[in-house]
Design a protein around this motif. Structure first.
Motif, PDB file in Angstrom:
ATOM      1  N   GLY A  15      36.153  41.100  46.702  1.00 35.42           N
ATOM      2  CA  GLY A  15      35.463  42.382  46.811  1.00 35.42           C
ATOM      3  C   GLY A  15      35.571  42.942  48.216  1.00 35.42           C
ATOM      4  O   GLY A  15      36.083  42.305  49.137  1.00 35.42           O
ATOM      5  N   GLY A  16      35.080  44.168  48.373  1.00 34.10           N
ATOM      6  CA  GLY A  16      35.103  44.787  49.686  1.00 34.10           C
ATOM      7  C   GLY A  16      35.011  46.292  49.610  1.00 34.10           C
ATOM      8  O   GLY A  16      34.652  46.851  48.569  1.00 34.10           O
ATOM      9  N   LEU A  17      35.344  46.929  50.733  1.00 32.63           N
ATOM     10  CA  LEU A  17      35.311  48.374  50.853  1.00 32.63           C
ATOM     11  C   LEU A  17      36.730  48.920  50.756  1.00 32.63           C
ATOM     12  O   LEU A  17      37.636  48.418  51.438  1.00 32.63           O
ATOM     13  CB  LEU A  17      34.687  48.768  52.189  1.00 32.63           C
ATOM     14  N   VAL A  18      36.915  49.935  49.932  1.00 33.95           N
ATOM     15  CA  VAL A  18      38.225  50.543  49.756  1.00 33.95           C
ATOM     16  C   VAL A  18      38.057  52.045  49.599  1.00 33.95           C
ATOM     17  O   VAL A  18      37.030  52.510  49.102  1.00 33.95           O
ATOM     18  CB  VAL A  18      38.954  49.922  48.537  1.00 33.95           C
ATOM     19  N   GLN A  19      39.061  52.777  50.020  1.00 35.60           N
ATOM     20  CA  GLN A  19      39.021  54.228  49.886  1.00 35.60           C
ATOM     21  C   GLN A  19      39.357  54.645  48.456  1.00 35.60           C
ATOM     22  O   GLN A  19      40.056  53.916  47.740  1.00 35.60           O
ATOM     23  CB  GLN A  19      40.007  54.873  50.857  1.00 35.60           C
ATOM     24  N   PRO A  20      38.887  55.819  48.046  1.00 33.29           N
ATOM     25  CA  PRO A  20      39.271  56.319  46.713  1.00 33.29           C
ATOM     26  C   PRO A  20      40.788  56.349  46.558  1.00 33.29           C
ATOM     27  O   PRO A  20      41.514  56.736  47.480  1.00 33.29           O
ATOM     28  CB  PRO A  20      38.671  57.728  46.695  1.00 33.29           C
ATOM     29  N   GLY A  21      41.235  55.924  45.381  1.00 37.47           N
ATOM     30  CA  GLY A  21      42.667  55.824  45.129  1.00 37.47           C
ATOM     31  C   GLY A  21      43.274  54.494  45.516  1.00 37.47           C
ATOM     32  O   GLY A  21      44.438  54.224  45.188  1.00 37.47           O
ATOM     33  N   GLY A  22      42.501  53.671  46.175  1.00 39.00           N
ATOM     34  CA  GLY A  22      43.001  52.371  46.621  1.00 39.00           C
ATOM     35  C   GLY A  22      42.914  51.315  45.542  1.00 39.00           C
ATOM     36  O   GLY A  22      42.529  51.586  44.400  1.00 39.00           O
ATOM     37  N   SER A  23      43.258  50.092  45.920  1.00 41.58           N
ATOM     38  CA  SER A  23      43.308  48.966  44.988  1.00 41.58           C
ATOM     39  C   SER A  23      42.589  47.756  45.569  1.00 41.58           C
ATOM     40  O   SER A  23      42.526  47.585  46.791  1.00 41.58           O
ATOM     41  CB  SER A  23      44.755  48.589  44.693  1.00 41.58           C
ATOM     42  N   LEU A  24      42.081  46.942  44.675  1.00 44.03           N
ATOM     43  CA  LEU A  24      41.510  45.634  45.024  1.00 44.03           C
ATOM     44  C   LEU A  24      41.843  44.664  43.909  1.00 44.03           C
ATOM     45  O   LEU A  24      42.015  45.072  42.750  1.00 44.03           O
ATOM     46  CB  LEU A  24      39.984  45.713  45.164  1.00 44.03           C
ATOM     47  N   ARG A  25      41.903  43.388  44.270  1.00 42.45           N
ATOM     48  CA  ARG A  25      42.107  42.335  43.280  1.00 42.45           C
ATOM     49  C   ARG A  25      40.980  41.324  43.408  1.00 42.45           C
ATOM     50  O   ARG A  25      40.811  40.708  44.464  1.00 42.45           O
ATOM     51  CB  ARG A  25      43.449  41.649  43.480  1.00 42.45           C
ATOM     52  N   LEU A  26      40.225  41.162  42.335  1.00 38.07           N
ATOM     53  CA  LEU A  26      39.165  40.173  42.289  1.00 38.07           C
ATOM     54  C   LEU A  26      39.679  38.886  41.650  1.00 38.07           C
ATOM     55  O   LEU A  26      40.506  38.928  40.740  1.00 38.07           O
ATOM     56  CB  LEU A  26      37.977  40.694  41.486  1.00 38.07           C
ATOM     57  N   SER A  27      39.163  37.771  42.145  1.00 39.44           N
ATOM     58  CA  SER A  27      39.491  36.464  41.572  1.00 39.44           C
ATOM     59  C   SER A  27      38.199  35.725  41.266  1.00 39.44           C
ATOM     60  O   SER A  27      37.183  35.919  41.940  1.00 39.44           O
ATOM     61  CB  SER A  27      40.322  35.634  42.546  1.00 39.44           C
ATOM     62  N   CYS A  28      38.261  34.875  40.265  1.00 35.79           N
ATOM     63  CA  CYS A  28      37.107  34.054  39.905  1.00 35.79           C
ATOM     64  C   CYS A  28      37.611  32.708  39.428  1.00 35.79           C
ATOM     65  O   CYS A  28      38.334  32.630  38.430  1.00 35.79           O
ATOM     66  CB  CYS A  28      36.281  34.729  38.819  1.00 35.79           C
ATOM     67  N   ALA A  29      37.219  31.664  40.138  1.00 37.82           N
ATOM     68  CA  ALA A  29      37.658  30.310  39.806  1.00 37.82           C
ATOM     69  C   ALA A  29      36.509  29.513  39.213  1.00 37.82           C
ATOM     70  O   ALA A  29      35.393  29.529  39.751  1.00 37.82           O
ATOM     71  CB  ALA A  29      38.181  29.615  41.056  1.00 37.82           C
ATOM     72  N   ALA A  30      36.795  28.829  38.128  1.00 36.34           N
ATOM     73  CA  ALA A  30      35.803  27.992  37.462  1.00 36.34           C
ATOM     74  C   ALA A  30      35.992  26.542  37.883  1.00 36.34           C
ATOM     75  O   ALA A  30      37.123  26.060  38.024  1.00 36.34           O
ATOM     76  CB  ALA A  30      35.937  28.113  35.952  1.00 36.34           C
ATOM     77  N   SER A  31      34.874  25.849  38.059  1.00 31.37           N
ATOM     78  CA  SER A  31      34.929  24.435  38.411  1.00 31.37           C
ATOM     79  C   SER A  31      33.744  23.719  37.792  1.00 31.37           C
ATOM     80  O   SER A  31      32.827  24.351  37.267  1.00 31.37           O
ATOM     81  CB  SER A  31      34.928  24.259  39.928  1.00 31.37           C
ATOM     82  N   GLY A  32      33.776  22.387  37.850  1.00 27.46           N
ATOM     83  CA  GLY A  32      32.692  21.596  37.285  1.00 27.46           C
ATOM     84  C   GLY A  32      33.210  20.632  36.237  1.00 27.46           C
ATOM     85  O   GLY A  32      34.412  20.383  36.131  1.00 27.46           O
ATOM     86  N   ASN A  33      32.318  20.122  35.434  1.00 26.08           N
ATOM     87  CA  ASN A  33      32.680  19.163  34.382  1.00 26.08           C
ATOM     88  C   ASN A  33      33.144  19.924  33.138  1.00 26.08           C
ATOM     89  O   ASN A  33      32.545  19.838  32.070  1.00 26.08           O
ATOM     90  CB  ASN A  33      31.486  18.275  34.056  1.00 26.08           C
ATOM     91  N   ILE A  34      34.252  20.590  33.268  1.00 27.13           N
ATOM     92  CA  ILE A  34      34.724  21.503  32.233  1.00 27.13           C
ATOM     93  C   ILE A  34      35.448  20.755  31.123  1.00 27.13           C
ATOM     94  O   ILE A  34      36.359  19.978  31.380  1.00 27.13           O
ATOM     95  CB  ILE A  34      35.645  22.575  32.842  1.00 27.13           C
ATOM     96  N   HIS A  35      35.008  21.040  29.910  1.00 27.79           N
ATOM     97  CA  HIS A  35      35.722  20.535  28.728  1.00 27.79           C
ATOM     98  C   HIS A  35      36.741  21.562  28.258  1.00 27.79           C
ATOM     99  O   HIS A  35      37.889  21.237  28.008  1.00 27.79           O
ATOM    100  CB  HIS A  35      34.721  20.225  27.616  1.00 27.79           C
ATOM    101  N   ASN A  36      36.302  22.808  28.160  1.00 27.44           N
ATOM    102  CA  ASN A  36      37.201  23.875  27.732  1.00 27.44           C
ATOM    103  C   ASN A  36      36.634  25.223  28.187  1.00 27.44           C
ATOM    104  O   ASN A  36      35.430  25.379  28.330  1.00 27.44           O
ATOM    105  CB  ASN A  36      37.367  23.881  26.213  1.00 27.44           C
ATOM    106  N   ILE A  37      37.549  26.158  28.446  1.00 30.00           N
ATOM    107  CA  ILE A  37      37.151  27.526  28.785  1.00 30.00           C
ATOM    108  C   ILE A  37      37.649  28.459  27.699  1.00 30.00           C
ATOM    109  O   ILE A  37      38.839  28.433  27.366  1.00 30.00           O
ATOM    110  CB  ILE A  37      37.700  27.939  30.158  1.00 30.00           C
ATOM    111  N   TYR A  38      36.780  29.255  27.164  1.00 27.77           N
ATOM    112  CA  TYR A  38      37.128  30.181  26.094  1.00 27.77           C
ATOM    113  C   TYR A  38      37.319  31.558  26.696  1.00 27.77           C
ATOM    114  O   TYR A  38      38.180  31.747  27.550  1.00 27.77           O
ATOM    115  CB  TYR A  38      36.067  30.131  25.004  1.00 27.77           C
TER     116      TYR A  38
END
Length: 123
Positions: free
Chosen positions: A9-32
């Motif tokens: 996340g962050g500050l961007v001007q109109p017309g600009g672009s951003l890329r968000l990421s989200c990483a999962a961790s823990g005792n994961i059996h499966n991600i749906y």
């Protein structure tokens, strides 16, 4: 339990672009399903985009053609590429997943949220 950590996340001007990421961790059996939601003050959290573990996607009408959701199952990570941003896209963006986690004897399915990342579109 499953933990989700967002970044990008962050500050961007109109017309600009951003890329968000989200990483999962823990005792994961499966991600749906994995997805992104957003919320502005005094309004309900709204769906932005979701992606199934098979790669099927769904978008809010307001972001179709501008945002792209994708995931890397090996990395347990979901991404949101946001292009042609407008001030109306300003919000806290939350990662969400439907996942199962191991317990001592079996696994339990649940719904999990990240802590949120602020996206501000302003000149």
């Amino acid at each position: 339990q499953v933990q989700l950590v967002e970044s990008g996340g962050g500050l961007v001007q109109p017309g600009g672009s951003l890329r968000l990421s989200c990483a999962a961790s823990g005792n994961i059996h499966n991600i749906y399903d994995m997805g992104w939601y957003r919320q502005v003050p005094e309004r309900q959290r709204e769906l932005v985009a979701t992606v199934t573990n098979g790669g099927n996607t769904n978008y809010a009408d307001s972001v179709k053609g501008r945002f792209t959701i994708s995931r890397d199952n090996a990395k347990r990570t979901v991404y949101l590429q946001m292009n042609n941003l407008t001030p109306e896209d300003t919000a806290v963006y939350y990662c969400n997943t439907d996942a199962s986690a191991w317990t001592s004897r079996t696994y339990v399915r649940g719904n999990y949220w990240g802590q949120g990342t602020q996206v501000t579109v302003s000149s």
